[in-house]
Design a protein around this motif. Structure first.
Motif, PDB file in Angstrom:
ATOM      1  N   LEU A  41     -13.319 -11.321 -26.117  1.00 46.07           N
ATOM      2  CA  LEU A  41     -13.499 -12.750 -26.381  1.00 46.07           C
ATOM      3  C   LEU A  41     -12.310 -13.323 -27.132  1.00 46.07           C
ATOM      4  O   LEU A  41     -11.813 -14.407 -26.797  1.00 46.07           O
ATOM      5  N   GLY A  42     -11.842 -12.622 -28.147  1.00 43.22           N
ATOM      6  CA  GLY A  42     -10.667 -13.076 -28.882  1.00 43.22           C
ATOM      7  C   GLY A  42      -9.435 -13.159 -28.005  1.00 43.22           C
ATOM      8  O   GLY A  42      -8.649 -14.107 -28.100  1.00 43.22           O
ATOM      9  N   TRP A  43      -9.262 -12.173 -27.130  1.00 46.05           N
ATOM     10  CA  TRP A  43      -8.111 -12.155 -26.238  1.00 46.05           C
ATOM     11  C   TRP A  43      -8.178 -13.302 -25.228  1.00 46.05           C
ATOM     12  O   TRP A  43      -7.182 -13.969 -24.948  1.00 46.05           O
ATOM     13  N   VAL A  44      -9.369 -13.547 -24.675  1.00 46.65           N
ATOM     14  CA  VAL A  44      -9.542 -14.661 -23.733  1.00 46.65           C
ATOM     15  C   VAL A  44      -9.218 -15.981 -24.422  1.00 46.65           C
ATOM     16  O   VAL A  44      -8.512 -16.836 -23.868  1.00 46.65           O
ATOM     17  N   THR A  45      -9.716 -16.148 -25.638  1.00 48.05           N
ATOM     18  CA  THR A  45      -9.464 -17.385 -26.376  1.00 48.05           C
ATOM     19  C   THR A  45      -7.981 -17.547 -26.685  1.00 48.05           C
ATOM     20  O   THR A  45      -7.422 -18.637 -26.544  1.00 48.05           O
ATOM     21  N   TYR A  46      -7.326 -16.477 -27.088  1.00 46.77           N
ATOM     22  CA  TYR A  46      -5.900 -16.525 -27.406  1.00 46.77           C
ATOM     23  C   TYR A  46      -5.059 -16.833 -26.166  1.00 46.77           C
ATOM     24  O   TYR A  46      -4.127 -17.631 -26.217  1.00 46.77           O
ATOM     25  N   GLU A  47      -5.403 -16.203 -25.049  1.00 41.86           N
ATOM     26  CA  GLU A  47      -4.575 -16.303 -23.854  1.00 41.86           C
ATOM     27  C   GLU A  47      -4.877 -17.536 -23.008  1.00 41.86           C
ATOM     28  O   GLU A  47      -3.980 -18.091 -22.372  1.00 41.86           O
ATOM     29  N   ASN A  48      -6.141 -17.997 -23.008  1.00 42.91           N
ATOM     30  CA  ASN A  48      -6.540 -19.074 -22.101  1.00 42.91           C
ATOM     31  C   ASN A  48      -7.005 -20.338 -22.802  1.00 42.91           C
ATOM     32  O   ASN A  48      -7.285 -21.328 -22.145  1.00 42.91           O
TER      33      ASN A  48
END
Length: 84
Positions: A41-48
């Motif tokens: 979830l953190g990665w999705v938020t950071y990247e997208n």
């Protein structure tokens, strides 16, 4: 589609597979899904961006609804006062 969104989709497929399995594995698997899902979830938020982060969060909360319900119940209950 970014790698983080692909992993979020694979997480959802894994959660669906676990839901089909025997009931005795649901709670241990839920803890594993939470531990795996938070970094995704953190990665999705950071990247997208935050919009996709909220979409993935809503999807995860719909899959793991009972842990979320128990969390909200625990937060709403009045705490016992020590010594009273």
């Amino acid at each position: 589609m970014t790698i983080s969104l692909i992993l979020a989709c694979l997480w959802a497929l894994l959660a669906t597979g676990i839901a089909i399995g025997p009931r005795r594995f649901h709670w241990p698997a839920a803890w594993g899904l939470i531990a795996l899902g938070v970094p995704i979830l953190g990665w999705v938020t950071y990247e997208n961006g935050p919009v996709w982060g909220l979409v993935v969060l809503a999807g995860g909360m719909s899959v793991l609804r009972w842990p979320v319900i128990f969390l909200f119940r625990a937060l709403r209950q009045p705490r016992d006062q020590a010594g009273e």
